[in-house]
Motif scaffolding. Structure first.
Motif, PDB file in Angstrom:
ATOM      1  N   GLY A  63       0.858  -1.317   0.083  1.00 40.28           N
ATOM      2  CA  GLY A  63      -0.035   0.035   0.116  1.00 40.28           C
ATOM      3  C   GLY A  63       0.805   1.369  -0.067  1.00 40.28           C
ATOM      4  O   GLY A  63       1.421   1.598  -1.127  1.00 40.28           O
ATOM      5  N   ASP A  64       1.192   1.927   1.156  1.00 31.82           N
ATOM      6  CA  ASP A  64       2.057   2.857   1.443  1.00 31.82           C
ATOM      7  C   ASP A  64       3.401   2.451   1.129  1.00 31.82           C
ATOM      8  O   ASP A  64       4.003   1.655   2.018  1.00 31.82           O
ATOM      9  N   LEU A  65       4.012   2.852   0.289  1.00 34.77           N
ATOM     10  CA  LEU A  65       5.336   2.517  -0.125  1.00 34.77           C
ATOM     11  C   LEU A  65       6.475   2.325   1.083  1.00 34.77           C
ATOM     12  O   LEU A  65       7.108   1.465   1.290  1.00 34.77           O
ATOM     13  N   ALA A  66       6.411   3.474   1.804  1.00 36.07           N
ATOM     14  CA  ALA A  66       7.208   3.508   3.079  1.00 36.07           C
ATOM     15  C   ALA A  66       7.006   2.790   4.046  1.00 36.07           C
ATOM     16  O   ALA A  66       7.862   2.057   4.635  1.00 36.07           O
ATOM     17  N   GLU A  67       5.655   2.447   4.213  1.00 36.08           N
ATOM     18  CA  GLU A  67       5.458   1.517   5.396  1.00 36.08           C
ATOM     19  C   GLU A  67       5.431   0.046   4.907  1.00 36.08           C
ATOM     20  O   GLU A  67       5.733  -0.814   5.738  1.00 36.08           O
ATOM     21  N   HIS A 110       9.599  -3.146   3.411  1.00 38.28           N
ATOM     22  CA  HIS A 110      10.390  -4.182   3.962  1.00 38.28           C
ATOM     23  C   HIS A 110       9.704  -5.536   3.392  1.00 38.28           C
ATOM     24  O   HIS A 110      10.462  -6.578   3.313  1.00 38.28           O
ATOM     25  N   LYS A 111       8.522  -5.386   2.889  1.00 41.32           N
ATOM     26  CA  LYS A 111       7.934  -6.755   2.215  1.00 41.32           C
ATOM     27  C   LYS A 111       8.555  -7.117   0.829  1.00 41.32           C
ATOM     28  O   LYS A 111       8.160  -8.060   0.354  1.00 41.32           O
ATOM     29  N   LEU A 112       9.167  -6.055   0.206  1.00 44.23           N
ATOM     30  CA  LEU A 112       9.887  -6.280  -1.147  1.00 44.23           C
ATOM     31  C   LEU A 112      10.929  -7.244  -0.992  1.00 44.23           C
ATOM     32  O   LEU A 112      12.131  -6.631  -0.374  1.00 44.23           O
ATOM     33  N   ASP A 154       5.334  10.770  -3.932  1.00 41.79           N
ATOM     34  CA  ASP A 154       5.685  10.948  -2.368  1.00 41.79           C
ATOM     35  C   ASP A 154       7.117  10.383  -2.141  1.00 41.79           C
ATOM     36  O   ASP A 154       7.520  10.966  -1.007  1.00 41.79           O
ATOM     37  N   TYR A 155       7.528   9.362  -2.591  1.00 40.42           N
ATOM     38  CA  TYR A 155       8.604   8.556  -2.268  1.00 40.42           C
ATOM     39  C   TYR A 155       9.331   8.365  -3.384  1.00 40.42           C
ATOM     40  O   TYR A 155       9.870   7.234  -3.873  1.00 40.42           O
ATOM     41  N   PRO A 156       9.980   9.326  -3.999  1.00 45.09           N
ATOM     42  CA  PRO A 156      10.739   9.116  -5.530  1.00 45.09           C
ATOM     43  C   PRO A 156      12.030   8.330  -5.073  1.00 45.09           C
ATOM     44  O   PRO A 156      12.201   7.644  -5.945  1.00 45.09           O
ATOM     45  N   GLU A 157      12.537   8.618  -4.132  1.00 41.64           N
ATOM     46  CA  GLU A 157      13.893   7.547  -3.825  1.00 41.64           C
ATOM     47  C   GLU A 157      13.604   6.085  -3.556  1.00 41.64           C
ATOM     48  O   GLU A 157      14.444   5.395  -4.113  1.00 41.64           O
ATOM     49  N   LEU A 158      12.268   5.963  -2.812  1.00 42.71           N
ATOM     50  CA  LEU A 158      12.116   4.360  -2.483  1.00 42.71           C
ATOM     51  C   LEU A 158      11.494   3.931  -3.951  1.00 42.71           C
ATOM     52  O   LEU A 158      11.840   2.570  -4.146  1.00 42.71           O
ATOM     53  N   PHE A 159      10.936   4.790  -4.619  1.00 41.28           N
ATOM     54  CA  PHE A 159      10.420   4.260  -6.092  1.00 41.28           C
ATOM     55  C   PHE A 159      11.606   3.816  -6.603  1.00 41.28           C
ATOM     56  O   PHE A 159      11.618   2.756  -7.405  1.00 41.28           O
ATOM     57  N   HIS A 160      12.676   4.741  -6.874  1.00 45.40           N
ATOM     58  CA  HIS A 160      13.885   4.308  -7.875  1.00 45.40           C
ATOM     59  C   HIS A 160      14.494   3.124  -6.952  1.00 45.40           C
ATOM     60  O   HIS A 160      14.788   2.252  -7.916  1.00 45.40           O
ATOM     61  N   LYS A 161      14.711   2.979  -5.758  1.00 39.56           N
ATOM     62  CA  LYS A 161      15.154   1.760  -5.180  1.00 39.56           C
ATOM     63  C   LYS A 161      14.367   0.414  -5.678  1.00 39.56           C
ATOM     64  O   LYS A 161      14.931  -0.495  -5.910  1.00 39.56           O
TER      65      LYS A 161
END
Length: 415
Positions: A137-141, A144-146, A205-212
């Protein structure tokens, strides 16, 4: 697999003989020559026409079936499917004198098996309509599931299938291990575990996490391709081998023979339908770098499915040196792509609206002609393939499909 009864074996062998005879008919020699000219971007090649049948096979194959055993019926279905385009529709499908089998392999993105909820058709079986169950759902939260993607090769299943086919019809129509094009679809993988709107907002909302996330998946795909190389399962993707989107691998740039090939010696395919709702600038930032890394490993690339490709032509596709086929869907600016591809060694892979063939028991011949005339005009000077896909019902009228092919050819002959 279960044993085949004597009755079923006779049915299968008769079908295999019929396919072998068709494969060696003069018409197949002509089609192979035409496809070779087309794949080599010979200036004298004609537009090629294909109907992708598997989506509406339930409308045409069940009434042909005679076998009783479950496994025998599976092979019988395949044999009918191999011949039906040639026998019923008259398109440019190639009929082979063997039954192709690719080495079975699997790739589970992030180690998360997608789960889908399906509608039910009138018989109670799972229907075509479905939605995927979101795990992220919320990528930041939920980041860790990835996890690490799971992938591998199933040689045992491959051998079992080939043994089954060869036992039944191998002396007439042998099973042959062939090459299969590589595939990677990172944005589809993400939408299978994450709602599309959540994927879109995560970019903001989370561009760095999306790139990661994209980088993790890209590295896993490249590692998977490396495994296929190391295990020696990459075989030539030339001639009548499939390269996704219903088309063939004919070309003069990749090896026609050999074993233990590299990814740089085979066809690959990519698409990103899921990002049709983002701007070209966002595509260039969040998708293109990773698709460029993956597609750069392929020898030749076919790109696109139902998404419109004209918005990302200038920012991405135009710069891919190995691009040889590009999908021109009903949502694409046909004239724009025709201008960009004119004189280029990239096939104009037109996917007409499925409504033309799939809606109603009778063709609207005037509308089909108008639609196809526009396509042929837009693709003037291009290497044109017209491939009808995504038709799920033809109202049990196979004659309509043959007439549809005839109308396409008439439009092609005008220009």
């Amino acid at each position: 697999m279960n044993a085949i009864s004597g009755k079923d074996r006779r049915i299968l062998r008769d079908l295999a003989k019929r396919q072998a005879e068709t494969a060696h008919a003069p018409r197949m020699d002509e089609l192979r020559r035409d496809w070779t000219l087309h794949g080599n971007f010979d200036g004298s090649s004609r537009p090629m026409v294909l109907i992708e049948t598997w989506t509406f096979a339930e409308d045409v194959i069940p009434q042909l079936m005679e076998c009783e055993g479950e496994d025998a019926r599976g092979l019988e279905w395949q044999l009918h499917y191999n011949a039906i385009n040639h026998e019923k529709f008259g398109d440019d499908t190639i009929v082979s004198d063997y039954l192709p089998e690719t080495c079975r392999r699997f790739f589970v993105p992030f180690g998360i098996e997608p789960e889908a909820e399906h509608t039910a058709d009138p018989s109670g079986k799972p229907g075509l309509g479905h939605r995927f169950v979101a795990r992220i759902g919320d990528l930041a939260e939920d980041f860790h599931k990835l996890g690490k993607s799971r992938f591998g090769i199933d040689r045992e299943a491959t051998r079992a299938r080939m043994d089954f086919v060869n036992d039944a019809v191998g002396d007439i129509l042998p099973a042959r291990l062939v090459g299969g094009s590589l595939y990677a679809g990172p944005t589809m993988d993400i939408v299978h575990i994450m709602k599309m709107e959540d994927m879109f907002t995560a970019m903001y909302d989370y561009p760095e996490l999306f790139h990661k996330m994209m980088d993790m998946l890209t590295e896993d795909y490249l590692e998977f391709f490396g495994l296929l190389e190391a295990e020696g399962v990459l075989l030539p993707t030339c001639g009548e081998r499939g390269v996704a989107q219903g088309t063939y691998c004919y070309n003069d740039e990749l090896p026609e023979t050999g074993e233990r090939l590299k990814t740089s010696q085979v066809w690959g395919y990519m698409d990103s339908q899921e990002t049709s709702g983002v701007s070209p600038e966002m595509y260039a930032e969040f998708v293109a770098p990773y698709y460029r890394r993956i597609s750069g490993r392929y020898g030749l690339l076919s790109y696109g499915c139902c998404e419109a490709v004209h918005p990302i032509w200038d920012c991405f596709l135009s710069g891919l040196p190995n691009l040889r086929k590009v999908s021109v869907s009903p949502w694409c600016d046909e004239e724009f792509i025709g201008e960009r591809l004119r004189g280029r060694r990239t096939a104009y892979l037109r996917k007409p609206s499925p409504n033309l063939l799939g809606v109603g028991a009778e063709l609207d011949e005037a509308e089909v002609a108008r639609h196809m005339d526009r396509t042929v005009a837009a693709a003037r000077g291009c290497s044109l393939e017209i491939i009808q896909r995504d038709v799920y019902r033809i109202n049990n009228t196979w004659e309509k499909v043959r007439r549809y092919v005839e109308l396409i050819r008439k439009s092609c002959e005008k220009i």
